[in-house]
Design an enzyme around this catalytic site. Structure first.
Site, PDB file in Angstrom:
ATOM      1  CB  CYS A 146       6.269   0.324   0.501  1.00 61.64           C
ATOM      2  SG  CYS A 146       6.974   1.902   1.020  1.00 61.64           S
TER       3      CYS A 146
ATOM      4  CB  SER B  55      -0.553   4.350   4.934  1.00 61.03           C
ATOM      5  OG  SER B  55      -0.289   4.209   3.545  1.00 61.03           O
TER       6      SER B  55
ATOM      7  CG  ASN C 247       1.489   2.442   1.023  1.00 62.66           C
ATOM      8  OD1 ASN C 247       0.535   3.011   0.493  1.00 62.66           O
ATOM      9  ND2 ASN C 247       1.774   2.599   2.309  1.00 62.66           N
TER      10      ASN C 247
ATOM     11  CB  VAL D 206       2.511  -3.721   7.924  1.00 62.49           C
ATOM     12  CG1 VAL D 206       2.916  -4.972   7.148  1.00 62.49           C
ATOM     13  CG2 VAL D 206       2.897  -2.477   7.122  1.00 62.49           C
TER      14      VAL D 206
ATOM     15  NE  ARG E 278       6.101   9.899   3.898  1.00 59.67           N
ATOM     16  CZ  ARG E 278       6.362   8.609   4.008  1.00 59.67           C
ATOM     17  NH1 ARG E 278       5.572   7.711   3.421  1.00 59.67           N
ATOM     18  NH2 ARG E 278       7.434   8.186   4.661  1.00 59.67           N
TER      19      ARG E 278
ATOM     20  CB  THR F 112      -1.574  -4.042  17.471  1.00 60.29           C
ATOM     21  OG1 THR F 112      -0.277  -3.596  17.886  1.00 60.29           O
ATOM     22  CG2 THR F 112      -2.004  -5.222  18.336  1.00 60.29           C
ATOM     23  N   GLY F 113      -0.141  -3.216  14.387  1.00 61.47           N
ATOM     24  CA  GLY F 113       0.189  -2.076  13.533  1.00 61.47           C
ATOM     25  C   GLY F 113      -0.527  -2.142  12.201  1.00 61.47           C
TER      26      GLY F 113
ATOM     27  CG  HIS G 183       3.717   4.409  -1.561  1.00 64.61           C
ATOM     28  ND1 HIS G 183       3.063   5.152  -0.597  1.00 64.61           N
ATOM     29  CD2 HIS G 183       4.770   3.790  -0.926  1.00 64.61           C
ATOM     30  CE1 HIS G 183       3.692   5.005   0.563  1.00 64.61           C
ATOM     31  NE2 HIS G 183       4.719   4.185   0.384  1.00 64.61           N
TER      32      HIS G 183
END
Length: 359
Positions: free
Chosen positions: A149, A179, A337, A33, A257, A30-31, A264
């Site tokens: 990533c 993200s 990413n 990725v 960031r 559910t995340g 990215h």
């Protein structure tokens, strides 16, 4: 229906096609990725005969649709890993450290998307476009590690440069999207931006990014080490060396960031052992698998996160040979990413395992 999709559907139905198709589990389904993994499995037609969606107890019970079928998310505490031939882990390092040994003990091959096993000598660290030969046999540990990533797109380019000119050293500055911390990172960027636009009186307490990422850049990702570098910066050095098989490769990085939702970017300086011709460099980079050189025809063209969007290609631009050193050059790269830097690489590892018949 594409051939790959038809093959996957046939395998799920028990008809002609790769036999037997693996039983697949997605941990962290559910995340950010995890949902990207599901999307890519559907799009690319990764064959499976059973699919299990697994997450923390907070997400258990949710119903997700994959390939036109509904699947209930199972709690990891209750899931029997003996049901799965291969499991994608993308639920955080602490989850992997606890549950991956349980999964491998049950005979499950794990493709892990955390730092937990990347430097384990018994677990290959794989970017299929670079070192797919590592997948010719299953590792002793039962774990195949998915790299960082920002490392993945970098080593895909370094491989071609190393093969042609040899790499003396590389200096990299990353510009990493919110993200990178999943949905929570993207949500916080949106919330903090709204608060910043409301003025100084608006109340907002940063949770993931210190200080707030809204209209800001933060030159720190992960924790600081005694060397003054961050763990994210050390990852890129160590992982690049392991993937490329170059234990003395000199890569130094500053990881930043930036207030971008997804994708990215990296500014990369590479010095080679031999002089580099720009036209040949563009040809070499453009011939690499799933790489596009945006300024191949127009030197003023360049990729950006907003333009690249959800892409399965590494986009390269701003290719410049340095004026004072013909052996050195700069380039700019942008990659999604969540896809290239995580889920796509993991799915491509699974595809290679299926193709080799090692699953």
């Amino acid at each position: 229906m594409t051939t790959a999709t038809a093959t996957a559907a046939s395998a799920r139905a028990g008809g002609p096609g790769p036999s037997p198709a693996p039983r697949v589990a997605i941990v962290g389904a559910t995340g950010a990725v995890g949902t990207t993994l599901i999307e890519l499995i559907e799009q690319r037609g990764l064959p499976y005969r059973e699919l299990y969606l697994v997450a923390s107890s907070r997400s258990a019970g949710r119903v997700l649709t994959v390939g036109g079928e509904e699947y209930e998310v199972q709690a990891i505490e209750e899931f029997d890993f003996a049901q799965a031939d291969v499991a994608f882990f993308s639920a955080g390092t602490s989850v992997s450290e606890k549950w991956v040994p349980i999964a491998t003990a049950a005979g499950t091959v794990v493709i892990d998307n955390t730092i937990a096993f990347r430097m384990d000598p018994d677990s290959p660290l794989v970017v299929p476009q670079v070192n797919a030969h590592e997948l010719d046999r299953l590792p002793k540990s039962g774990v195949i590690a998915n790299p960082n990533c920002s490392t993945i797109p970098l080593v895909r380019l370094l491989r071609g440069v190393e093969d042609r000119w040899g790499v003396r050293h590389a200096v990299v500055s990353t510009y990493q999207a919110a993200s990178g911390l999943g949905y929570s990172g993207m949500d916080e960027l949106h919330e903090s931006s709204r608060a910043a636009l409301q003025g100084a009186g608006a109340e907002f307490e940063p949770r993931n990014f210190q200080p707030s990422l809204a209209f800001n850049v933060i030159p720190k990702i992960d924790r600081f080490l005694d060397s003054g570098f961050t763990l994210e910066e050390q990852k890129m050095l160590q992982e690049s060396r392991k993937i490329l098989g170059l234990p003395h490769l000199d890569v130094t990085t500053t990881c930043v960031r930036v207030p971008v939702a997804n994708c990215h970017s990296e500014a990369v300086y590479i010095e080679c052992h031999e002089p580099v011709d720009r036209a040949e460099l563009i040809e070499v980079l453009g011939s690499l698998p799933e790489v596009v050189v945006d300024d191949a025809q127009d030197p003023k063209a360049f990729p950006t996160p907003a333009v690249v969007g959800s892409s399965d290609l590494v986009h390269v631009g701003r290719v410049r040979i340095t004026q004072s050193n013909p052996r050195a050059f700069w380039l700019w790269l942008v990659a999604d990413n969540l896809r290239i830097g995580a889920a796509l690489n993991a799915v491509q590892i699974a595809e290679e395992l299926v193709e080799r018949g090692t699953l």
